[in-house]
Motif scaffolding. Structure first.
Motif, PDB file in Angstrom:
ATOM      1  N   ALA A  46      13.537  -4.058 -10.440  1.00  0.00           N
ATOM      2  CA  ALA A  46      12.221  -4.132  -9.748  1.00  0.00           C
ATOM      3  C   ALA A  46      12.526  -5.265  -8.784  1.00  0.00           C
ATOM      4  O   ALA A  46      12.836  -6.358  -8.991  1.00  0.00           O
ATOM      5  N   ASN A  47      11.773  -5.100  -7.856  1.00  0.00           N
ATOM      6  CA  ASN A  47      11.935  -6.331  -6.751  1.00  0.00           C
ATOM      7  C   ASN A  47      10.692  -7.267  -6.822  1.00  0.00           C
ATOM      8  O   ASN A  47       9.665  -7.088  -7.772  1.00  0.00           O
ATOM      9  N   SER A 104      -0.035   5.600 -11.255  1.00  0.00           N
ATOM     10  CA  SER A 104       1.268   5.640 -11.132  1.00  0.00           C
ATOM     11  C   SER A 104       1.939   6.796 -10.531  1.00  0.00           C
ATOM     12  O   SER A 104       1.895   6.880  -9.316  1.00  0.00           O
ATOM     13  N   LEU A 105       2.456   8.014 -11.368  1.00  0.00           N
ATOM     14  CA  LEU A 105       3.116   8.702 -10.602  1.00  0.00           C
ATOM     15  C   LEU A 105       2.675  10.057 -10.689  1.00  0.00           C
ATOM     16  O   LEU A 105       1.862  10.430 -11.606  1.00  0.00           O
ATOM     17  N   PRO A 106       2.905  11.058  -9.574  1.00  0.00           N
ATOM     18  CA  PRO A 106       2.468  12.331  -9.629  1.00  0.00           C
ATOM     19  C   PRO A 106       2.868  13.232 -10.929  1.00  0.00           C
ATOM     20  O   PRO A 106       3.943  13.237 -10.971  1.00  0.00           O
ATOM     21  N   GLY A 111       8.570   4.197   0.866  1.00  0.00           N
ATOM     22  CA  GLY A 111       8.470   3.007   0.515  1.00  0.00           C
ATOM     23  C   GLY A 111       7.333   2.380   0.247  1.00  0.00           C
ATOM     24  O   GLY A 111       6.089   3.047   0.385  1.00  0.00           O
ATOM     25  N   PRO A 112       7.125   0.959  -0.015  1.00  0.00           N
ATOM     26  CA  PRO A 112       5.937   0.472  -0.501  1.00  0.00           C
ATOM     27  C   PRO A 112       4.945   0.381   0.779  1.00  0.00           C
ATOM     28  O   PRO A 112       5.409   0.120   2.017  1.00  0.00           O
ATOM     29  N   CYS A 113       3.885   0.795   0.566  1.00  0.00           N
ATOM     30  CA  CYS A 113       2.979   0.961   1.678  1.00  0.00           C
ATOM     31  C   CYS A 113       1.556   1.222   1.250  1.00  0.00           C
ATOM     32  O   CYS A 113       1.136   1.258   0.069  1.00  0.00           O
ATOM     33  N   GLU A 114       0.590   1.163   2.079  1.00  0.00           N
ATOM     34  CA  GLU A 114      -0.914   1.544   1.894  1.00  0.00           C
ATOM     35  C   GLU A 114      -1.439   2.384   2.970  1.00  0.00           C
ATOM     36  O   GLU A 114      -1.146   2.338   4.152  1.00  0.00           O
ATOM     37  N   GLY A 115      -2.137   3.402   2.419  1.00  0.00           N
ATOM     38  CA  GLY A 115      -2.675   4.197   3.649  1.00  0.00           C
ATOM     39  C   GLY A 115      -3.554   5.355   2.951  1.00  0.00           C
ATOM     40  O   GLY A 115      -4.216   5.324   1.773  1.00  0.00           O
ATOM     41  N   TYR A 116      -3.744   6.557   3.627  1.00  0.00           N
ATOM     42  CA  TYR A 116      -4.520   7.624   3.226  1.00  0.00           C
ATOM     43  C   TYR A 116      -3.764   8.554   2.181  1.00  0.00           C
ATOM     44  O   TYR A 116      -2.446   8.940   2.804  1.00  0.00           O
ATOM     45  N   ASP A 118       3.652   0.815  -4.692  1.00  0.00           N
ATOM     46  CA  ASP A 118       4.414  -0.250  -4.938  1.00  0.00           C
ATOM     47  C   ASP A 118       5.852   0.056  -4.705  1.00  0.00           C
ATOM     48  O   ASP A 118       6.347   1.081  -4.625  1.00  0.00           O
ATOM     49  N   ALA A 119       6.694  -1.197  -5.111  1.00  0.00           N
ATOM     50  CA  ALA A 119       8.163  -1.031  -4.913  1.00  0.00           C
ATOM     51  C   ALA A 119       8.628  -0.040  -5.846  1.00  0.00           C
ATOM     52  O   ALA A 119       9.946   0.609  -5.991  1.00  0.00           O
ATOM     53  N   ASP A 120       8.038   0.009  -7.089  1.00  0.00           N
ATOM     54  CA  ASP A 120       8.723   1.246  -8.061  1.00  0.00           C
ATOM     55  C   ASP A 120       8.134   2.577  -7.744  1.00  0.00           C
ATOM     56  O   ASP A 120       8.217   3.424  -8.508  1.00  0.00           O
ATOM     57  N   GLY A 121       7.354   2.628  -6.745  1.00  0.00           N
ATOM     58  CA  GLY A 121       6.907   4.091  -6.269  1.00  0.00           C
ATOM     59  C   GLY A 121       5.716   4.471  -7.108  1.00  0.00           C
ATOM     60  O   GLY A 121       5.249   5.663  -6.994  1.00  0.00           O
ATOM     61  N   PHE A 122       5.111   3.461  -7.575  1.00  0.00           N
ATOM     62  CA  PHE A 122       3.914   3.886  -8.313  1.00  0.00           C
ATOM     63  C   PHE A 122       2.534   3.724  -7.304  1.00  0.00           C
ATOM     64  O   PHE A 122       2.518   2.827  -6.382  1.00  0.00           O
TER      65      PHE A 122
END
Ligand code: PRX
Length: 694
Positions: free
Chosen positions: A32-33, A487-489, A507-512, A554-558
């Protein structure tokens, strides 16, 4: 019945799990980063993970990848677990769809050509396999001491009787049946009876007002209405039949529409029979009438894409939409999500605290548990009556092993302190679930530490009325949890996160938050208005289903759900449209304009703040505030009444007349130093006036 319950519980008590105290680490995995390192991670108690259906991320990934790479194999296998009177056309793709409105009408089809029946799969299948004696519903009334226990055979017989009654009243496949009841067993029984004969049920939450109920009856042109004399919530009596009568009057006056039959369950716990208003010729008492019908009833085999039910939900504008869910896809999705989101296994006692009036109650009180032959608790009352120990008492009484609840109720109970929780054993619990709104890390931790004694994982489930079942959730046992993170789909669900311009981010981001391709449970249309379905969900971003929520990855894809990005409010987990509340406010003769926003609230999550402009001859007063709140209660329901009414001389509007809600949200949150740019306002001085008026 008590003895039967005790016997049943002896067999069904969930496996005792040893209490594992956890090391709370700060990172999810060795790799984890830095980003993830800032978040708390809670490892799934070892005992749970060892016994869970999916016990590792790699096992999940294998199934997730298969569902996307080979949907025919994956969903075909899942669907084959149900009874199909005729198999879907296996020479064609299991799913056929168009999500791109530019290329033609949006449509989704799963299991096309297959014939099945959801009621048959939820009841007959189990009874025929010899499980009729298993408990289906453990009903707990509003007052302690009121209970009813129904086995799968009991439920099937009652469902058949109601189905036969509906047929006798001329209800045919495709006809709409409205259900307006409190949380008694007859509510899911009514839903299943409709499913049995192919009638489309439209359940309206018992907290909606007569005007809201009338609007829904008119929109779907319901042939029959099923209700009960009244309901009880704490010390309050809900005069449901009275509300129905008022609604049916409105239908007649405003829509020249007459509901032909009204079947009324005599809920004498709530209202004595002699006090129930009655219309001769239209109204019939449930108990007396239904008992005359046969306990056998043939099943109407339904094509997979025929409608199963409709459920109204609020968007940002206009009247509520009646979303249509169809037989095959909904059944398969409700069944599979129930199994995995709750790690459901033989012996579990499941309790979803939601009302059947909302999608959570449809999928995880009525359909999902029964499709999995689960035993579940149905509770009519509220968490704080007669005291704040009620939920914990119910958990001990029925040895509940899985509790699925909404953060708003958890916050209410957390505010009562830990002592009352600890008075009860809660040893039977092994999994906790959350739904309906973001659960803050603080509430999550309380739920985990105090309710679950740090022994039960929490599954935070993100989904919507439109999605039919859970979409993004912390699959219990498969990976460490992050408090407050969905977390995950789930298998087959492909989330996409877009930036402001609609560009997919990686990757890590925020959005719609959007979804790329259909899953079996997606709603197929809006009743009577397919164009609205396309416009609402498929026109904002080309080729994608728009959820209306924002999120962060987040960086874990969550995925962390950050809340609605449109004008939809979420008050105590209830979805409310700002436009509808504003409409109710301006219906008051002295209100010229209204703008409604949400603000953070300790218990409700979000509460409603209304800015109201009055006509020049009106004098602001507390009495007028109450009248305005009452207007919303009357037109929508008490749960939508604004908490704050702010007299506004003017509203912040752009030069083109658009209200800038961004500014109103800041004022409601008292963030006066963070109002932002006001230069595009037609009259920027309005902002100061509003702040002065606080
Ligand atoms: O904003 C999201 C929120 O509830 C909305 C859907 O509301 P409704 O259709 O009434 O269905 C509620 C029950 C499924 C979503 O758009 N929401 C639901 N679950 C979560 C959530 N927000 C954050 N976390 C959740 N687990």
């Amino acid at each position: 019945a008590e003895r039967r319950l005790r016997r049943m519980l002896e067999h069904l008590v969930a496996p005792q799990l040893s209490t594992v105290s956890l090391d709370r680490s700060v990172c999810l995995s060795q790799t984890a980063n830095a980003n993830a390192a800032q978040e708390d991670v809670v490892y799934v108690p070892g005992d749970f993970a060892r016994k869970s259906l999916i016990s590792s991320r790699s096992q999940y990934e294998e199934l997730y990848n298969e569902a996307i790479a080979d949907p025919n194999a994956f969903w075909g296998r899942v669907a084959a677990g149900y009874f199909w009177q005729k198999l879907w056309d296996t020479s064609k793709p299991i799913c056929n769809y168009n999500f791109d409105a530019d290329k033609g009408p949006v449509f989704v089809e799963w299991f096309k050509g297959g014939y099945t029946n959801v009621c048959y799969n939820a009841l007959d299948r189990h009874v025929l396999a010899g499980h009729g004696h298993q408990m289906c519903f453990l009903w707990e009334g509003n007052d302690p001491g009121q209970n009813a226990y129904l086995t799968y055979s009991d439920v099937l017989k009652k469902v058949c009787q109601v189905a036969n009654f509906l047929r006798a009243r001329g209800v045919k496949k495709g006809d709409r049946v409205c259900i307006y009841m409190s949380m008694i067993c007859e509510l899911p029984i009514a839903m299943l009876a409709c499913a049995r004969i192919g009638a489309v049920h439209s359940v309206v939450f018992g907290g909606f007002s007569s005007e809201s109920l009338a609007g829904r009856i008119l929109d779907c042109q319901a042939k029959v209405l099923l209700t009960c004399s009244g309901g009880r919530r704490a010390n309050k009596v809900l005069p449901l039949k009275q509300i129905v009568d008022d609604a049916l009057q409105i239908c007649l006056k405003e829509g020249n529409f007459r509901v032909e039959t009204c079947l009324v369950y005599d809920n004498s716990f709530a209202i004595p029979r002699q006090n129930v208003p009655w219309v001769q010729g239209r109204d019939v008492w449930w108990q007396e009438t239904i008992s005359q019908f046969s306990v056998d009833s043939p099943v109407e085999w339904m094509e997979a894409e025929e409608p199963l039910f409709m459920l109204y939900t609020s968007g940002s504008t206009g009247k509520p939409k009646g979303l249509i869910h169809t037989v095959g896809g909904y059944m398969v999705y409700a069944g599979l999500t129930f199994k995995h989101a709750f790690d459901h296994q033989a012996g579990d006692i499941f309790w979803c605290t939601a009302d059947c009036g909302w999608i959570t109650g449809h999928t995880y009180v009525a359909y999902g548990p029964l499709l999995n032959r689960a035993t579940s608790v149905i509770f009519e009352g509220v968490p704080t009556f007669p005291d704040a120990g009620r939920w914990w008492q119910i958990i001990d009484k029925y040895q509940v092993s899985i509790l699925y609840a909404a953060p708003t109720a958890i916050r209410t109970l957390a505010a009562q302190g830990d002592e009352i929780v600890r008075k009860y054993s809660r040893k039977s619990l092994r999994l906790l679930g959350s739904v309906g709104e973001p659960i803050s890390p603080k509430t999550w931790q309380w739920f985990y530490d105090v309710v679950g004694d740090s022994r039960c994982p929490i599954v935070d489930t993100w989904w919507q009325t439109e999605t039919g079942g859970c979409m993004i959730f912390s699959l219990p046992g498969a990976w460490p949890m992050k408090p407050g993170c969905a977390s995950l789909p789930f298998f087959g669900v492909q989330p996409v996160i877009l930036d402001q311009e609609g560009k997919e981010q990686h990757g890590p981001c925020e959005g719609y938050l959007c979804i790329k391709a259909p899953w079996p449970g997606v709603a197929r249309t809006v009743f009577g208005d397919h164009e609205r379905y396309e416009n609402t969900y498929f026109k904002t971003w080309k080729g994608l289903y728009t959820t209306g929520d924002g999120c962060r990855r987040d960086a874990d894809g969550f995925i962390w759900i950050t809340g609605r990005v449109d004008d939809v409010l979420n008050v105590s987990g209830h979805r409310i449209s700002t436009g509808e509340v504003e409409g109710a406010l301006v219906s008051h003769p002295l209100c010229t304009e209204a703008a409604v926003v949400g603000y953070d609230h300790e218990v409700k999550g979000q509460a409603i703040y209304a800015f109201v402009s009055l006509s020049h001859d009106a004098t602001p007063s507390d009495a007028l505030k109450k009248q305005l709140q009452d207007a919303v209660r009357k037109q929508i329901g008490a749960f939508a009444a604004p908490d704050v009414i702010h007299w506004a001389v003017g509203l912040p509007k752009t030069r083109s007349g658009k209200i800038m809600r961004r500014i109103l949200r800041k004022i409601a949150a008292r963030q006066f130093n963070d109002i932002g740019d006001t230069s595009s306002l037609a009259d920027p001085s309005v902002v100061d006036q509003l702040i002065k008026g606080m």
